[in-house]
Design a protein around this motif. Structure first.
Motif, PDB file in Angstrom:
ATOM      1  N   GLY A  86      57.659  24.016  73.375  1.00 11.48           N
ATOM      2  CA  GLY A  86      57.007  23.687  74.634  1.00 11.48           C
ATOM      3  C   GLY A  86      57.406  22.329  75.174  1.00 11.48           C
ATOM      4  N   VAL A  87      56.969  22.063  76.397  1.00 12.75           N
ATOM      5  CA  VAL A  87      57.267  20.786  77.036  1.00 12.75           C
ATOM      6  C   VAL A  87      56.631  19.638  76.254  1.00 12.75           C
ATOM      7  CG1 VAL A  87      55.247  20.882  78.566  1.00 12.75           C
ATOM      8  CG2 VAL A  87      57.263  19.578  79.265  1.00 12.75           C
ATOM      9  N   ASN A  88      55.549  19.924  75.553  1.00 18.87           N
ATOM     10  CA  ASN A  88      54.851  18.913  74.767  1.00 18.87           C
ATOM     11  C   ASN A  88      55.489  18.663  73.415  1.00 18.87           C
ATOM     12  OD1 ASN A  88      53.865  21.666  74.574  1.00 18.87           O
ATOM     13  ND2 ASN A  88      52.413  20.943  73.047  1.00 18.87           N
ATOM     14  N   SER A  89      56.340  19.559  72.957  1.00 20.19           N
ATOM     15  CA  SER A  89      57.059  19.428  71.687  1.00 20.19           C
ATOM     16  C   SER A  89      56.142  18.994  70.539  1.00 20.19           C
ATOM     17  CB  SER A  89      58.223  18.437  71.820  1.00 20.19           C
ATOM     18  OG  SER A  89      59.070  18.503  70.696  1.00 20.19           O
ATOM     19  N   GLY A  90      54.979  19.627  70.446  1.00 19.84           N
ATOM     20  CA  GLY A  90      54.062  19.359  69.339  1.00 19.84           C
ATOM     21  C   GLY A  90      52.878  18.499  69.684  1.00 19.84           C
ATOM     22  N   ASP A  91      52.970  17.699  70.733  1.00 17.44           N
ATOM     23  CA  ASP A  91      51.833  16.867  71.126  1.00 17.44           C
ATOM     24  C   ASP A  91      50.739  17.718  71.767  1.00 17.44           C
ATOM     25  OD1 ASP A  91      52.722  14.269  70.360  1.00 17.44           O
ATOM     26  OD2 ASP A  91      54.076  14.238  72.080  1.00 17.44           O
ATOM     27  N   LEU A  92      49.505  17.401  71.450  1.00 20.33           N
ATOM     28  CA  LEU A  92      48.350  18.032  72.090  1.00 20.33           C
ATOM     29  C   LEU A  92      47.233  17.012  72.199  1.00 20.33           C
ATOM     30  CD1 LEU A  92      47.844  21.606  70.522  1.00 20.33           C
ATOM     31  CD2 LEU A  92      48.618  21.063  72.825  1.00 20.33           C
ATOM     32  N   CYS A  93      46.381  17.189  73.179  1.00 18.98           N
ATOM     33  CA  CYS A  93      45.167  16.368  73.251  1.00 18.98           C
ATOM     34  C   CYS A  93      44.033  17.130  72.578  1.00 18.98           C
ATOM     35  CB  CYS A  93      44.820  16.052  74.706  1.00 18.98           C
ATOM     36  SG  CYS A  93      44.234  17.470  75.650  1.00 18.98           S
ATOM     37  N   GLY A  94      42.865  16.522  72.509  1.00 18.92           N
ATOM     38  CA  GLY A  94      41.722  17.157  71.865  1.00 18.92           C
ATOM     39  C   GLY A  94      41.274  18.422  72.567  1.00 18.92           C
ATOM     40  N   ARG A  95      41.418  18.460  73.904  1.00 20.16           N
ATOM     41  CA  ARG A  95      41.017  19.662  74.638  1.00 20.16           C
ATOM     42  C   ARG A  95      41.856  20.858  74.214  1.00 20.16           C
ATOM     43  NH1 ARG A  95      40.977  16.067  79.795  1.00 20.16           N
ATOM     44  NH2 ARG A  95      43.067  16.882  80.139  1.00 20.16           N
ATOM     45  N   GLY A  96      43.171  20.649  74.163  1.00 19.98           N
ATOM     46  CA  GLY A  96      44.057  21.745  73.790  1.00 19.98           C
ATOM     47  C   GLY A  96      43.912  22.164  72.347  1.00 19.98           C
ATOM     48  N   ARG A  97      43.612  21.213  71.482  1.00 23.28           N
ATOM     49  CA  ARG A  97      43.543  21.506  70.047  1.00 23.28           C
ATOM     50  C   ARG A  97      42.197  22.084  69.632  1.00 23.28           C
ATOM     51  NH1 ARG A  97      45.896  17.336  68.669  1.00 23.28           N
ATOM     52  NH2 ARG A  97      47.910  18.114  67.933  1.00 23.28           N
ATOM     53  N   PHE A  98      41.119  21.629  70.241  1.00 25.84           N
ATOM     54  CA  PHE A  98      39.789  22.047  69.784  1.00 25.84           C
ATOM     55  C   PHE A  98      38.981  22.825  70.822  1.00 25.84           C
ATOM     56  CE2 PHE A  98      40.654  17.867  67.664  1.00 25.84           C
ATOM     57  CZ  PHE A  98      40.875  18.366  66.386  1.00 25.84           C
ATOM     58  N   GLY A  99      39.414  22.831  72.089  1.00 26.97           N
ATOM     59  CA  GLY A  99      38.577  23.373  73.156  1.00 26.97           C
ATOM     60  C   GLY A  99      38.700  24.853  73.414  1.00 26.97           C
ATOM     61  N   PHE A 100      39.523  25.569  72.616  1.00 25.08           N
ATOM     62  CA  PHE A 100      39.742  26.993  72.867  1.00 25.08           C
ATOM     63  C   PHE A 100      38.493  27.833  72.652  1.00 25.08           C
ATOM     64  CE2 PHE A 100      40.633  26.335  68.358  1.00 25.08           C
ATOM     65  CZ  PHE A 100      39.903  27.359  67.766  1.00 25.08           C
ATOM     66  N   ASP A 101      37.497  27.312  71.953  1.00 24.42           N
ATOM     67  CA  ASP A 101      36.346  28.127  71.560  1.00 24.42           C
ATOM     68  C   ASP A 101      35.424  28.491  72.718  1.00 24.42           C
ATOM     69  OD1 ASP A 101      35.537  25.390  71.713  1.00 24.42           O
ATOM     70  OD2 ASP A 101      33.731  25.874  70.591  1.00 24.42           O
ATOM     71  N   PHE A 102      35.697  27.977  73.930  1.00 26.41           N
ATOM     72  CA  PHE A 102      34.836  28.346  75.055  1.00 26.41           C
ATOM     73  C   PHE A 102      34.871  29.849  75.313  1.00 26.41           C
ATOM     74  CE2 PHE A 102      38.921  27.849  77.236  1.00 26.41           C
ATOM     75  CZ  PHE A 102      38.913  28.882  78.155  1.00 26.41           C
ATOM     76  N   ILE A 103      35.970  30.513  74.932  1.00 27.57           N
ATOM     77  CA  ILE A 103      36.052  31.952  75.194  1.00 27.57           C
ATOM     78  C   ILE A 103      35.131  32.741  74.271  1.00 27.57           C
ATOM     79  CG2 ILE A 103      38.421  31.742  76.026  1.00 27.57           C
ATOM     80  CD1 ILE A 103      39.374  33.053  73.467  1.00 27.57           C
ATOM     81  N   MET A 143      45.906  13.770  82.501  1.00 34.19           N
ATOM     82  CA  MET A 143      47.111  14.445  82.001  1.00 34.19           C
ATOM     83  C   MET A 143      47.486  13.803  80.668  1.00 34.19           C
ATOM     84  SD  MET A 143      48.434  16.670  84.383  1.00 34.19           S
ATOM     85  CE  MET A 143      50.221  16.594  84.281  1.00 34.19           C
ATOM     86  N   PRO A 144      46.729  14.071  79.607  1.00 28.59           N
ATOM     87  CA  PRO A 144      46.848  13.290  78.369  1.00 28.59           C
ATOM     88  C   PRO A 144      48.233  13.254  77.743  1.00 28.59           C
ATOM     89  CG  PRO A 144      44.866  14.634  78.334  1.00 28.59           C
ATOM     90  CD  PRO A 144      45.655  15.079  79.513  1.00 28.59           C
ATOM     91  N   VAL A 145      48.911  14.387  77.681  1.00 29.06           N
ATOM     92  CA  VAL A 145      50.196  14.411  76.979  1.00 29.06           C
ATOM     93  C   VAL A 145      51.291  13.791  77.835  1.00 29.06           C
ATOM     94  CG1 VAL A 145      51.933  15.903  75.905  1.00 29.06           C
ATOM     95  CG2 VAL A 145      49.499  16.378  75.575  1.00 29.06           C
ATOM     96  N   TRP A 146      51.278  14.040  79.141  1.00 23.50           N
ATOM     97  CA  TRP A 146      52.221  13.349  80.019  1.00 23.50           C
ATOM     98  C   TRP A 146      51.970  11.851  79.951  1.00 23.50           C
ATOM     99  CZ3 TRP A 146      52.027  11.670  85.600  1.00 23.50           C
ATOM    100  CH2 TRP A 146      53.312  11.403  86.104  1.00 23.50           C
ATOM    101  N   GLY A 147      50.721  11.458  79.830  1.00 19.10           N
ATOM    102  CA  GLY A 147      50.371  10.045  79.739  1.00 19.10           C
ATOM    103  C   GLY A 147      51.002   9.348  78.546  1.00 19.10           C
ATOM    104  N   LEU A 148      51.282  10.110  77.481  1.00 18.79           N
ATOM    105  CA  LEU A 148      51.925   9.511  76.307  1.00 18.79           C
ATOM    106  C   LEU A 148      53.313   8.981  76.642  1.00 18.79           C
ATOM    107  CD1 LEU A 148      50.960  12.094  73.533  1.00 18.79           C
ATOM    108  CD2 LEU A 148      49.854   9.910  74.050  1.00 18.79           C
ATOM    109  N   ASN A 149      53.962   9.580  77.642  1.00 20.49           N
ATOM    110  CA  ASN A 149      55.289   9.100  78.042  1.00 20.49           C
ATOM    111  C   ASN A 149      55.227   7.690  78.619  1.00 20.49           C
ATOM    112  OD1 ASN A 149      56.504  11.440  77.219  1.00 20.49           O
ATOM    113  ND2 ASN A 149      56.699  12.322  79.261  1.00 20.49           N
ATOM    114  N   PHE A 150      54.100   7.340  79.230  1.00 25.47           N
ATOM    115  CA  PHE A 150      53.944   5.990  79.764  1.00 25.47           C
ATOM    116  C   PHE A 150      53.821   4.980  78.628  1.00 25.47           C
ATOM    117  CE2 PHE A 150      52.988   8.708  83.242  1.00 25.47           C
ATOM    118  CZ  PHE A 150      53.288   7.995  84.392  1.00 25.47           C
ATOM    119  N   ILE A 151      53.099   5.356  77.586  1.00 24.08           N
ATOM    120  CA  ILE A 151      52.976   4.476  76.416  1.00 24.08           C
ATOM    121  C   ILE A 151      54.325   4.343  75.722  1.00 24.08           C
ATOM    122  CG2 ILE A 151      51.898   4.227  74.146  1.00 24.08           C
ATOM    123  CD1 ILE A 151      49.423   5.600  75.305  1.00 24.08           C
ATOM    124  N   GLN A 152      55.030   5.461  75.576  1.00 25.78           N
ATOM    125  CA  GLN A 152      56.351   5.407  74.935  1.00 25.78           C
ATOM    126  C   GLN A 152      57.322   4.566  75.748  1.00 25.78           C
ATOM    127  OE1 GLN A 152      58.058   9.230  73.937  1.00 25.78           O
ATOM    128  NE2 GLN A 152      60.092   8.355  73.616  1.00 25.78           N
TER     129      GLN A 152
END
Length: 818
Positions: free
Chosen positions: A250-267, A389-398
């Motif tokens: 993926g475009v994130n190449s392994g990076d995820l924020c907490g929403r993507g990693r833990f938030g799937f349970d809403f379904i 945009m948490p994962v895109w935001g990591l590019n600013f830190i990098q």
């Protein structure tokens, strides 16, 4: 490129690359435990030892740069013996508890021990017996399993810019822990969990639920923000057990924020709609699909016959797929005959194409994912990018870590503000004034691109505007010394690869089209292109919904006109949206919804809006359906069904098709593949390359509501990292961490108004009042309070009001404590 030989094979690598990175890029595996592509070399585990021709000793491949003509051997008897010895030392202290460790089956140490490990150890030692730490949300820590690879520390510090973990102690007593062995307190992105090569850091929500060999692995696109991250999900019996990121995917190449990693349970929420409902005698009653579809069609037909098709409006969803949104607008336009179609983006992202059209002559400009990494000067204006945009935001830190200049202009202390030395604190909503001040300095000192700028239409208007712009007055209004403005302006002008970035979300109230136009003016003044203004689409399919026609295209009403300005709309069809929770000025919204002759709501939950509906239609959730999103970077992304459906729910496109068939005898698209092709054809038309036409648009900072003696504070609304719109509030995981709304207030203001944490306070605007708990912090300046807009029960949109063009919709409030 540098050419070298690895295991007799000629390969090429980039200058400055390490042997390990080059080998992995060329498909050559070298064992390692402490390497992570996102981090600087640590060389702690000593398992990546290799032999270099002409050298006597072995070298750590992760810390040795490649050289032209280098000949490297990654595996022989001497190397295997060295790795075996290293593993003996690691296993000396590592507990042999694989049967109860959740990492079993995907543990790097386990795999390496199987390949290189001895059947017995030559050494002896007392193993650690520290207590397992389960006191933090999401993350479990087992210090006994830690191999001190340091990846979690590096990820948290270098990559995430948080610094919640560190190496504590010395020698054999070294451990990885938060400061003073306290409970982990961070943003809980979970990156450290995925990065840990052993079972020292684990996912509490996955703890003891399954084994990797019992689960299927599939890929999905995250349903939250516009990053479009690929989530690797593990399912068992058609239920998602775990979500994580994987390197190279993926475009994130392994990076995820907490929403993507833990938030799937809403379904899997117990609040899911399971059957169609019709309102009878003031309450909703379950009915069959045939009755619900017939009832919806009859209600819409009655309104159409009485008032005409333009009296019916539709509000679609930025989270539904392109196929579903295409079918929605098809139903509205081609079956019902109305052009009054829109989404919540009207109050957020739709300001972007409006400003782009004025400034650049185009309306479609997806972000460039790597743009921060290609820039040497990053200017972030009043935007918490790492929350929106948490994962895109990591590019600013990098980029900052790589040497780029990061300037953050914001009233609130955001994560990016904490990760730069150039945080310019300005009053909320004053971004346009700040940019105009930069342009004033650049123009007066002739630092702009004279040739390109003068060729842009209306340069004379901008010149006239800047020649009389009151810099001293602006600096005073901003509370920023003129010397700082001049320094930033000169440095910006002197840089060669500039980038301006800002988010425009429906939850944010500090920005308007004038801010976008002023940013565009600055770009054009420097001779830069429109691509150097990056404004990401806010949710997973905001851009896709826009491209398939989820907006008025002729004479229709937009969401603002339908709900706030005009009485023309007599019926609404709302799909996957909850205006009562996320639209501003909820009192006006509720009043208009009550006045409607007919209201259809199609959703996965019985939302606050659905409670007001005449008919409620249950739809499939993300992970239960097939379709496509278009991310903020303009990438078409496919989602597939990985989870079993709930009750009698249907795919959104199928519900819309059935309603269309009940309304007309004319042919309508009947299969998902047909709808997909029609949607893609419309997108192809919408994304046809456009000819740019640059134009200056001098604008002033227009704030619609300012504090006064009765309402002395300014309320700022936006996002928090752990939530996204109202959807994430239905995730038990995310709600366990941030369960309720809160009001950030400066400690000076807290003392002034006798505000104490833990005690509910009242916040009052000119439109209403709500009760909320305060959070005393210096992240916000004196005179400003901040609240997130994600929580339905808080009803913070009682206080706010809409703005869809020029005018920053800040809210003047007062607070009442004890």
């Amino acid at each position: 490129m540098i050419e070298l030989t690895i295991n007799g094979r000629k390969v090429k690598g980039e200058k400055g690359a390490t042997i390990l990175a080059t080998a992995l890029k060329n498909g050559i595996y070298i064992p390692n435990l402490c390497y992570d592509r996102r981090l600087k070399p640590y060389a702690g585990c000593r398992l990546c030892l290799v032999q270099i021709e002409g050298q006597r000793e072995l070298f750590a491949a992760c810390a040795t740069q490649i050289r032209e003509g280098m000949n490297v051997t990654t595996d022989n008897d001497a190397i295997a013996e060295a790795r075996k010895t290293v593993l003996e030392f690691l296993l000396l202290y590592h507990p042999l508890d694989c049967p109860i460790c959740d990492k079993a089956g995907e543990c790097k140490l386990q795999d390496l021990a199987f390949k290189y490990g001895a059947s017995h150890s030559r050494f002896s030692a007392v193993r650690r017996k520290d207590k397992e730490r389960l006191d933090a949300p999401f993350v479990e820590r087992n210090p006994n399993r830690c191999v001190l690879c340091g990846i979690c520390v590096g990820i948290c510090n270098e990559h995430q810019g948080v610094g919640a973990l560190n190496l504590i102690g010395r020698g054999f007593n070294t451990t990885i822990s938060p400061a003073f062995e306290e409970t982990l307190d961070c943003e809980f992105c979970g990156q450290c969990i995925d990065a840990c090569p052993v079972g020292a850091l684990g996912n509490k929500e996955y703890r003891h639920k399954s084994r990797i060999w019992y689960m299927d692995e599939q890929r999905l696109i995250c349903p939250f923000c516009g990053c479009g991250c690929t989530i690797v999900v593990n399912t068992r019996e058609d239920k998602i057990i775990r979500a994580r990121g994987k390197e190279g995917i993926g475009v994130n190449s392994g990076d995820l924020c907490g929403r993507g990693r833990f938030g799937f349970d809403f379904i899997y929420s117990e609040k899911r709609l399971t059957q169609p409902m019709i309102k009878k005698d003031g309450s909703h009653k379950a009915v069959s699909w045939d009755e619900a579809i017939r009832f919806a069609a009859e209600g819409l037909s009655r309104v159409k016959e009485r008032y005409g098709p333009s009296a019916i409006g539709g509000i679609g969803s930025q989270r539904c797929t392109i196929e579903e949104n295409f079918m929605f607008q098809y139903l509205m336009r081609h079956v019902i005959g109305t052009d009054s179609i829109d989404s919540a983006a009207r109050f957020g992202y739709m300001k972007v194409p409006k400003a782009y059209k004025k400034a650049f002559g185009i309306q479609y400009n997806p972000i460039n994912w790597d743009s921060p990494l290609k820039s040497d000067f990053l200017l972030v204006i009043e935007s918490d990018i790492t929350s929106t945009m948490p994962v895109w935001g990591l590019n600013f830190i990098q980029a900052k870590n790589n040497g780029a200049r990061l300037v953050v202009v914001d009233s609130k202390e955001t994560k990016l503000a904490r990760n730069t030395k150039d945080w310019i604190r300005i009053p909320a909503g004053h971004g346009t004034t700040f940019i105009n001040a930069l342009m004033k300095v650049i123009y007066d000192h002739g630092l702009f691109n004279q040739q390109k700028a003068r060729a842009v239409r209306d340069f004379d208007k901008l010149a006239d505007f800047l020649s009389i712009f009151p810099l001293k007055q602006a600096a005073s209004e901003l509370g920023v010394d003129i010397s700082i403005i001049e320094r930033i302006a000169r440095d910006y002008a002197a840089s060669t690869h500039r980038l301006i970035a800002l988010t425009v979300s429906f939850t944010e109230n500090t920005k308007d089209t004038n801010l976008l136009l002023s940013a565009a003016n600055l770009l054009l003044l420097m001779g830069d292109s429109h691509e150097q203004l990056q404004c990401p689409a806010e949710l997973c399919n905001t851009l896709g919904a826009y491209l398939v026609g989820l907006k008025p295209e002729a004479d229709g009403l937009d969401a603002y006109q339908m709900l706030y300005k005009s009485q023309q709309t007599k019926a609404l069809y709302i799909m996957g949206e909850n205006p009562v929770v996320i639209f501003p000025d909820v009192s006006t919204v509720e009043k208009r919804l009550r006045e409607l002759d007919f209201l259809v709501v199609q959703d996965i939950f019985m939302t606050d809006t659905a409670l007001m509906a005449d008919v409620v239609l249950p739809a499939y959730a993300w992970a239960e359906k097939e379709g496509n999103y278009i991310s903020a970077k303009g990438m078409l992304q496919t989602i597939t069904k990985v989870s079993s459906v709930v009750g009698q729910s249907m795919p959104d496109w199928m519900i819309l098709r059935n309603v269309a068939k009940a309304l007309t005898t004319a042919p309508v698209p009947s299969t998902l593949s047909d709808i997909r092709q029609m949607a893609l054809d419309k997108i192809a038309t919408s994304t046809t390359p456009q000819e740019v036409s640059y134009r200056f648009n001098p604008v002033e900072n227009l704030i619609l509501e300012r504090p006064d003696s009765e309402y002395p504070l300014t309320l700022v609304t936006s996002n928090v990292l752990q939530h996204s719109g109202a959807l994430s509030g239905l995730s038990k995981n995310l709600s366990a961490f941030v369960p309720d709304a809160f009001l950030m207030i400066n400690d000076i203001d807290a003392r002034t108004y006798n505000i104490k944490e833990g005690k509910t306070i009242r916040i009052i605007s000119r439109r209403g009042n709500v009760m909320i708990k305060p959070l005393i912090t210096n992240e916000v300046p004196q005179g400003t309070v901040f609240a997130p807009m994600h929580f339905s029960h808080a009803r913070l949109n009682t206080l706010t009001y809409p703005s869809v063009d020029a005018g920053v919709p800040l809210v003047a409030v007062r607070i009442e404590g004890d």
